[in-house]
Scaffold this motif. Structure first.
Motif, PDB file in Angstrom:
ATOM      1  N   UNK A  16    -102.981  35.331  88.591  1.00 12.63           N
ATOM      2  CA  UNK A  16    -102.660  36.357  87.618  1.00 12.63           C
ATOM      3  C   UNK A  16    -101.394  36.413  87.122  1.00 12.63           C
ATOM      4  N   UNK A  17    -100.884  35.055  86.799  1.00 13.48           N
ATOM      5  CA  UNK A  17     -99.384  35.054  86.414  1.00 13.48           C
ATOM      6  C   UNK A  17     -99.301  35.663  84.979  1.00 13.48           C
ATOM      7  N   UNK A  18    -100.016  35.326  84.053  1.00 12.97           N
ATOM      8  CA  UNK A  18     -99.829  36.083  82.631  1.00 12.97           C
ATOM      9  C   UNK A  18     -99.592  37.664  82.894  1.00 12.97           C
ATOM     10  N   UNK A  19    -100.704  38.284  83.452  1.00 15.19           N
ATOM     11  CA  UNK A  19    -100.681  39.840  83.441  1.00 15.19           C
ATOM     12  C   UNK A  19     -99.610  40.075  84.284  1.00 15.19           C
ATOM     13  N   UNK A  20     -99.117  39.469  85.247  1.00 13.69           N
ATOM     14  CA  UNK A  20     -98.085  39.806  86.467  1.00 13.69           C
ATOM     15  C   UNK A  20     -96.707  39.664  85.809  1.00 13.69           C
ATOM     16  N   UNK A  21     -96.563  38.529  84.986  1.00  8.36           N
ATOM     17  CA  UNK A  21     -95.200  38.332  84.216  1.00  8.36           C
ATOM     18  C   UNK A  21     -95.031  39.676  83.194  1.00  8.36           C
ATOM     19  N   UNK A  22     -96.017  39.878  82.531  1.00  8.11           N
ATOM     20  CA  UNK A  22     -95.997  41.005  81.548  1.00  8.11           C
ATOM     21  C   UNK A  22     -95.725  42.315  82.151  1.00  8.11           C
ATOM     22  N   UNK A  23     -96.558  42.627  83.344  1.00 10.82           N
ATOM     23  CA  UNK A  23     -96.124  43.961  83.948  1.00 10.82           C
ATOM     24  C   UNK A  23     -94.669  43.812  84.691  1.00 10.82           C
ATOM     25  N   UNK A  24     -94.120  42.767  85.231  1.00  8.49           N
ATOM     26  CA  UNK A  24     -92.849  42.993  85.580  1.00  8.49           C
ATOM     27  C   UNK A  24     -91.857  43.238  84.529  1.00  8.49           C
ATOM     28  N   UNK A  25     -92.179  42.572  83.419  1.00  6.62           N
ATOM     29  CA  UNK A  25     -91.224  42.701  82.038  1.00  6.62           C
ATOM     30  C   UNK A  25     -91.261  43.904  81.688  1.00  6.62           C
ATOM     31  N   UNK A  26     -92.391  44.832  81.522  1.00  4.72           N
ATOM     32  CA  UNK A  26     -92.296  46.062  81.366  1.00  4.72           C
ATOM     33  C   UNK A  26     -91.682  46.992  82.169  1.00  4.72           C
ATOM     34  N   UNK A  27     -91.956  47.017  83.653  1.00  3.14           N
ATOM     35  CA  UNK A  27     -91.435  47.969  84.426  1.00  3.14           C
ATOM     36  C   UNK A  27     -90.115  47.480  84.925  1.00  3.14           C
ATOM     37  N   UNK A  28     -89.598  46.387  84.621  1.00  2.85           N
ATOM     38  CA  UNK A  28     -88.248  45.916  84.869  1.00  2.85           C
ATOM     39  C   UNK A  28     -87.680  46.263  86.208  1.00  2.85           C
ATOM     40  N   UNK A  29     -88.476  46.228  87.308  1.00  7.35           N
ATOM     41  CA  UNK A  29     -87.837  46.130  88.557  1.00  7.35           C
ATOM     42  C   UNK A  29     -86.837  45.643  89.106  1.00  7.35           C
ATOM     43  N   UNK A  30     -85.711  46.033  89.908  1.00  6.05           N
ATOM     44  CA  UNK A  30     -84.554  45.086  90.373  1.00  6.05           C
ATOM     45  C   UNK A  30     -85.014  44.028  91.491  1.00  6.05           C
ATOM     46  N   UNK A  31     -85.896  43.169  90.890  1.00  7.27           N
ATOM     47  CA  UNK A  31     -86.344  42.058  91.587  1.00  7.27           C
ATOM     48  C   UNK A  31     -86.191  40.860  90.770  1.00  7.27           C
ATOM     49  N   UNK A  32     -85.900  39.697  91.675  1.00 10.74           N
ATOM     50  CA  UNK A  32     -85.669  38.224  90.918  1.00 10.74           C
ATOM     51  C   UNK A  32     -87.021  37.722  90.423  1.00 10.74           C
ATOM     52  N   UNK A  33     -86.856  37.514  89.041  1.00  9.73           N
ATOM     53  CA  UNK A  33     -88.246  37.079  88.395  1.00  9.73           C
ATOM     54  C   UNK A  33     -88.197  35.427  88.715  1.00  9.73           C
ATOM     55  N   UNK A  34     -89.380  34.882  88.575  1.00  3.61           N
ATOM     56  CA  UNK A  34     -89.638  33.488  88.823  1.00  3.61           C
ATOM     57  C   UNK A  34     -89.258  32.700  87.496  1.00  3.61           C
ATOM     58  N   UNK A  35     -88.528  31.774  87.519  1.00  2.00           N
ATOM     59  CA  UNK A  35     -88.288  30.944  86.375  1.00  2.00           C
ATOM     60  C   UNK A  35     -89.674  30.130  86.110  1.00  2.00           C
ATOM     61  N   UNK A  36     -89.665  29.380  84.836  1.00  2.00           N
ATOM     62  CA  UNK A  36     -90.775  28.734  84.594  1.00  2.00           C
ATOM     63  C   UNK A  36     -91.145  27.480  85.453  1.00  2.00           C
ATOM     64  N   UNK A  37     -89.736  26.744  85.987  1.00  2.00           N
ATOM     65  CA  UNK A  37     -89.749  25.778  86.812  1.00  2.00           C
ATOM     66  C   UNK A  37     -90.568  26.265  88.100  1.00  2.00           C
ATOM     67  N   UNK A  38     -89.923  27.508  88.664  1.00  2.00           N
ATOM     68  CA  UNK A  38     -90.351  27.992  89.999  1.00  2.00           C
ATOM     69  C   UNK A  38     -91.978  28.084  89.755  1.00  2.00           C
ATOM     70  N   UNK A  39     -92.320  28.505  88.710  1.00  2.00           N
ATOM     71  CA  UNK A  39     -93.679  28.879  88.464  1.00  2.00           C
ATOM     72  C   UNK A  39     -94.463  27.451  88.771  1.00  2.00           C
ATOM     73  N   UNK A  40     -93.935  26.433  88.284  1.00  2.00           N
ATOM     74  CA  UNK A  40     -94.600  25.069  88.252  1.00  2.00           C
ATOM     75  C   UNK A  40     -94.519  24.663  89.667  1.00  2.00           C
ATOM     76  N   UNK A  41     -93.316  24.899  90.477  1.00  2.00           N
ATOM     77  CA  UNK A  41     -93.352  24.403  91.800  1.00  2.00           C
ATOM     78  C   UNK A  41     -94.311  25.281  92.731  1.00  2.00           C
ATOM     79  N   UNK A  42     -94.600  26.535  92.586  1.00  2.00           N
ATOM     80  CA  UNK A  42     -95.459  27.388  93.035  1.00  2.00           C
ATOM     81  C   UNK A  42     -96.744  26.723  92.970  1.00  2.00           C
TER      82      UNK A  42
END
Length: 392
Positions: free
Chosen positions: A164-190
């Motif tokens: 659910x990467x795409x909807x999850x990234x969009x949700x976090x961007x809209x809500x903007x919680x004080x949480x560290x987001x995953x970088x593109x490289x980190x998504x690749x590693x995951x």
């Protein structure tokens, strides 16, 4: 057997029996009880001995499977003198948990975990995630949370995040919680980490089955995982954390499973599984040593007990003494005895039986080996019956 502590800090011990009857695998819980005393080797041995005596199986224990804790290993090996086998799934759990606790990978997992906890805890975030999935035409899936004691729950959490990467990234961007987001490289590693761990999850599921025999698969699965990891070493990732994880997995698999072909009960079960036989072994010497042990066991089982010269009652002679053989015939008689009809050296018979078995084609991997042995047992019984009464 297994020991664990409940949420109320109560210590429990369970003993499960796995056995074959009528060529079907059965499993029964023999006992589950509170262990009030400390988990010393002596106390654990006493409890195991008690359960075995209550069920009258003291002399029927082929192997006792436990985790790798030193107290239970000592209880089984040194005190009870039972054949101890380390739990394959538990060893695999230790290997994977250690690999994902490497510094860089662990930091990535903690990021995913914090996002999962936030989405699951927040009704607003959960609703927004469902809304984004609906807008993107995706199936509405919830985030999964890992559990500290189960490595595969970490795998499931990371795998769901990838799904659910795409909807999850969009949700976090809209809500903007004080949480560290995953970088593109980190998504690749995951994603790479999930790809690496997928075979380990598949093996864990297969080895946890209670409907089918699993002991004969242990060698194949261990060697299979080693080959998969070795392939990834030969084709390394461009991400250093992933390379470090793969190298750790390779070293730990060798440490825990490098000698698995020499675990007698597993090796003999594998050899006698008509799906695998000697083909499961990587080291030829280990296969040949296993064949020798099986032949020895078959010889011992086939060796008839010498009849008594007197009946238990009445004292009458059953087998009158035969005529003495002249010494000059002794050598010849000794060499040709097993060639005469109805007379065969048990060792020779066992060797021929095992060689014939090994020469037969393998049955399909998904076939039931117990069913194969059931049919074979009936076939052999009928042949012997016909021969015995002159009907064949």
């Amino acid at each position: 057997m297994n020991c664990w502590t409940s949420n109320t800090t109560t210590s429990y011990m369970s003993v499960t029996c796995h056995y074959i009857t009528d060529f079907k695998l059965r499993s029964n819980l023999l006992d589950c009880f509170v262990v009030a005393e400390s988990h010393t080797s002596q106390n654990l041995a006493q409890e195991l001995s008690r359960v075995a005596k209550e069920w009258g199986i003291q002399d029927k224990i082929a192997a006792c499977v436990t985790d790798n804790a030193s107290n239970i290993v000592k209880a089984v090996n040194d005190i009870l003198k039972w054949n101890h086998v380390r739990c394959f799934a538990h060893l695999l759990n230790l290997t994977v948990r250690s690999s994902v606790h490497q510094t860089e990978i662990q930091a990535l997992i903690l990021k995913v975990k914090s996002i999962a906890e936030y989405v699951r805890r927040s009704t607003v975030a959960s609703a927004k995630l469902r809304e984004m999935q609906l807008q993107m035409g995706q199936v509405q899936l919830r985030m999964k949370q890992d559990v500290a004691t189960r490595w595969n729950s970490t795998y499931f959490m990371m795998q769901r995040a990838i799904e659910i990467k795409e909807p999850l990234v969009s949700t976090m961007a809209l809500l903007n919680p004080l949480l560290p987001a995953l970088t593109p490289e980190e998504w690749d590693i995951t994603k790479e980490v999930c790809d690496i761990l997928k075979p380990f999850e598949e093996v864990t599921v297969e080895m946890s089955s209670e409907r089918f025999v699993t002991g004969s698969k242990a060698i194949l699965m261990a060697r299979g995982l080693q080959r998969i990891v070795a392939h990834r070493q030969r084709n390394p990732s461009t991400h250093e954390p992933v390379k470090g994880m793969v190298n750790f997995l390779a070293a730990d698999l060798e440490k825990r499973f490098g000698q698995i072909e020499r675990v007698r009960v597993l090796a003999e079960a594998t050899l006698l599984d008509p799906r695998f036989k000697k083909h499961a072994f990587v080291i030829e010497r280990n296969a040949e040593e296993t064949v020798s042990r099986v032949v020895g066991a078959a010889t011992h089982a086939a060796t008839p007990t010498l009849p008594s010269t007197e009946e238990e009652e009445g004292g009458t002679t059953v087998n009158p003494p035969s005529e003495p053989v002249p010494q000059f015939w002794a050598d010849f008689e000794e060499r040709v005895t097993t060639l005469r009809p109805g007379v065969q050296n048990p060792s020779t018979g066992a060797m021929l039986e095992i060689k014939g078995f090994l020469a037969e084609p393998l049955i399909p991997r998904k076939a039931d080996p117990l069913e194969w042995w059931r049919v074979r047992a009936l076939y052999v019984f009928n042949i012997r019956l016909h021969c015995q009464f002159g009907q064949g």
